[in-house]
Write an enzyme that holds these catalytic residues in place. Structure first.
Site, PDB file in Angstrom:
ATOM      1  N   ILE A   1       0.926  -1.288   0.079  1.00  0.00           N
ATOM      2  CA  ILE A   1       0.133  -0.054  -0.118  1.00  0.00           C
ATOM      3  C   ILE A   1       0.943   1.362  -0.084  1.00  0.00           C
ATOM      4  O   ILE A   1       1.933   1.159   0.509  1.00  0.00           O
ATOM      5  CB  ILE A   1      -0.846  -0.100   1.094  1.00  0.00           C
ATOM      6  CG1 ILE A   1      -0.398  -0.420   2.476  1.00  0.00           C
ATOM      7  CG2 ILE A   1      -2.092  -1.207   1.005  1.00  0.00           C
ATOM      8  CD1 ILE A   1      -1.251  -0.075   3.773  1.00  0.00           C
ATOM      9  N   ASP A   2       0.439   2.435  -0.614  1.00  0.00           N
ATOM     10  CA  ASP A   2       1.005   3.593  -0.619  1.00  0.00           C
ATOM     11  C   ASP A   2       1.635   4.071   0.858  1.00  0.00           C
ATOM     12  O   ASP A   2       1.128   3.689   1.792  1.00  0.00           O
ATOM     13  CB  ASP A   2       0.289   4.683  -1.281  1.00  0.00           C
ATOM     14  CG  ASP A   2      -0.241   4.336  -2.580  1.00  0.00           C
ATOM     15  OD1 ASP A   2       0.679   3.559  -3.304  1.00  0.00           O
ATOM     16  OD2 ASP A   2      -1.256   4.756  -2.934  1.00  0.00           O
ATOM     17  N   LYS A   3       2.817   4.760   0.547  1.00  0.00           N
ATOM     18  CA  LYS A   3       3.362   5.409   1.670  1.00  0.00           C
ATOM     19  C   LYS A   3       2.426   5.940   2.869  1.00  0.00           C
ATOM     20  O   LYS A   3       2.321   5.670   4.087  1.00  0.00           O
ATOM     21  CB  LYS A   3       4.376   6.365   1.391  1.00  0.00           C
ATOM     22  CG  LYS A   3       5.264   7.154   2.735  1.00  0.00           C
ATOM     23  CD  LYS A   3       5.805   8.192   2.323  1.00  0.00           C
ATOM     24  CE  LYS A   3       6.438   9.063   3.249  1.00  0.00           C
ATOM     25  NZ  LYS A   3       7.040  10.502   2.861  1.00  0.00           N
TER      26      LYS A   3
ATOM     27  N   ARG B   1      -7.090   5.883  -5.642  1.00  0.00           N
ATOM     28  CA  ARG B   1      -7.122   7.307  -5.627  1.00  0.00           C
ATOM     29  C   ARG B   1      -7.259   7.794  -7.093  1.00  0.00           C
ATOM     30  O   ARG B   1      -8.071   8.735  -7.377  1.00  0.00           O
ATOM     31  CB  ARG B   1      -5.517   7.549  -5.358  1.00  0.00           C
ATOM     32  CG  ARG B   1      -5.274   7.240  -3.912  1.00  0.00           C
ATOM     33  CD  ARG B   1      -3.768   7.095  -3.441  1.00  0.00           C
ATOM     34  NE  ARG B   1      -2.970   8.502  -3.858  1.00  0.00           N
ATOM     35  CZ  ARG B   1      -1.685   8.622  -3.934  1.00  0.00           C
ATOM     36  NH1 ARG B   1      -0.964   7.677  -3.564  1.00  0.00           N
ATOM     37  NH2 ARG B   1      -1.406  10.115  -3.869  1.00  0.00           N
TER      38      ARG B   1
END
Length: 303
Positions: free
Chosen positions: A137-139, A237
Site C-alpha cells: 500500500i502507498d506510503k 485514488r
C-alpha cells in the site's frame, strides 16, 4: 553495463529527450533518465545533450544502463503492530507515512527493515529489497498487509490475489457528496502520458475494478468504503478522481485546495484470505487511525 539504442520515429518528434526515452521504454522514469544524462550515459547521434533537447526524426539515442547496485537491507528494530503471525504468514498494520519496501537511495525506515528485525524467515521470491512482500500500500495509506514467511505461502497468497479471492476493503474520505449509495468503477489504469510518476485512466491500461459504498455524507465530503477487485498502483485514488470525487488530502490526485493531512485519507481496514497451509479463511480488521477518526468527528460536527 547494458547498452540500448533507440531511433526516434515520427510520433516522438518534438518531444523532450527525457520524456521520449521514458515513454518509449515504459520502465524508466524521467528522473532516472535525467540522472543518466547527467552521468554522460545518454548520447544523441554520438554527442551529449541536455534533458530539454527536442527530438528530431531518425535521431539515434545510445543509452548505457548501469548495473543495479548490490544492496543490503539492514534490519531495524521497530514497534510494529502485528495482527497475526504463525510459521507461514504475518499480518501487519502499517502506519501512515511508512514506505513498504526499500528502493535505491531509500534503504532505511521501511516496513521491510522492521520486518527483517522482527522475523528472520521471509520469502525470498521478490528478491533482496522486497522479502516477504506479496502486495503493498502507498506510503501515506495506512492499514493491513499480509506478508509471506516462506515461498509456499508467497505463491499461495499471490495466486489468491490473481484469482481475486482476497477480501480487501478500504475506508476513504472524498471531496464532494456522492448522491448514490453504491457504485462500481471499471476503468483501465496505466502510466499518465503527461506525468510518468502518476497513474491515470488510459485506453490501453490494465483492467481495474473498484466497488464502493457510501458510509456517511457531510457538508462537502463523503465517507466511503472501497472494495478492490483488482490491485493496481494508486487504484482507489485514481478511480475516485476519475468519477469526480478525489480523496481528501491526496497531494497527487486531489484538488489543489485540499486538507493538509500529510497524504490521502485512505485506510486498508479489512483484509481476508485463505491460510496458505491450512486453507482456513482468516479475516482481520484494523481500526481507523486517530487523525482519521478526528477528521470524521469534525465533519459530523459541521454538517
Amino acid at each position: 553495463m547494458e547498452k540500448v539504442e533507440i531511433v526516434i520515429e515520427e510520433n516522438s518528434v518534438g518531444d523532450r529527450i527525457d520524456k521520449a526515452i521514458s515513454t518509449l521504454n515504459g520502465e524508466w522514469s524521467r528522473s532516472q533518465v535525467q540522472q543518466w544524462m547527467k552521468d554522460g550515459q545518454v548520447l544523441v547521434n554520438g554527442r551529449s545533450v541536455k534533458a530539454n533537447y527536442k527530438c528530431v526524426l531518425n535521431d539515434v539515442i545510445a543509452i548505457e544502463i548501469p548495473e543495479p547496485e548490490a544492496l543490503d537491507v539492514i534490519p531495524e528494530e521497530m514497534d510494529l503492530e502485528i495482527f497475526y503471525e504463525d510459521a507461514d504468514v504475518l499480518v501487519v498494520n502499517k502506519p501512515k507515512g511508512m514506505v513498504v519496501h526499500p528502493a535505491p537511495g531509500h534503504l532505511t525506515g521501511t516496513l521491510v527493515n522492521g520486518l527483517m528485525a522482527h522475523c528472520k524467515d521471509l520469502s525470498g521470491i521478490n528478491g533482496v529489497l522486497r522479502p516477504g512482500i506479496v502486495h503493498r500500500i502507498d506510503k501515506d495509506t495506512s492499514g493491513l498487509l499480509m506478508v509471506a514467511k516462506n515461498d509456499l505461502a508467497h505463491e499461495s497468497l499471490v495466486n489468491q490475489l490473481v484469482a481475486k479471492t482476497v477480501n480487501r476493503k478500504y475506508k476513504a474520505i472524498v471531496h464532494g457528496i456522492i448522491p448514490h449509495d453504491y457504485g462500481t468503477i471499471e476503468a483501465p489504469l496505466g502510466r499518465d502520458q503527461k506525468d510518468r510518476q502518476s497513474m491515470a485512466v488510459v485506453d490501453n491500461g490494465k483492467h481495474a475494478v473498484t466497488h464502493f459504498n457510501v458510509l456517511e455524507r457531510y457538508k462537502d465530503f463523503t465517507f466511503v468504503e472501497c472494495k478492490l477487485e483488482t490491485g493496481r498502483t494508486h487504484q482507489i485514488r485514481v478511480h475516485m478522481k476519475y468519477i469526480g470525487y478525489p480523496l481528501v488530502g491526496d497531494p497527487k490526485y486531489g484538488p489543489r485546495k485540499t486538507l493538509d493531512l500529510g497524504g490521502q485519507a485512505l485506510h486498508a481496514g479489512i483484509l481476508g484470505f485463505e491460510h496458505p497451509r491450512t486453507g482456513q479463511y482468516l479475516e482481520f480488521e484494523a481500526p481507523l487511525p486517530t487523525y482519521f477518526e478526528q477528521l470524521l468527528e469534525d465533519f459530523r460536527n459541521n454538517r
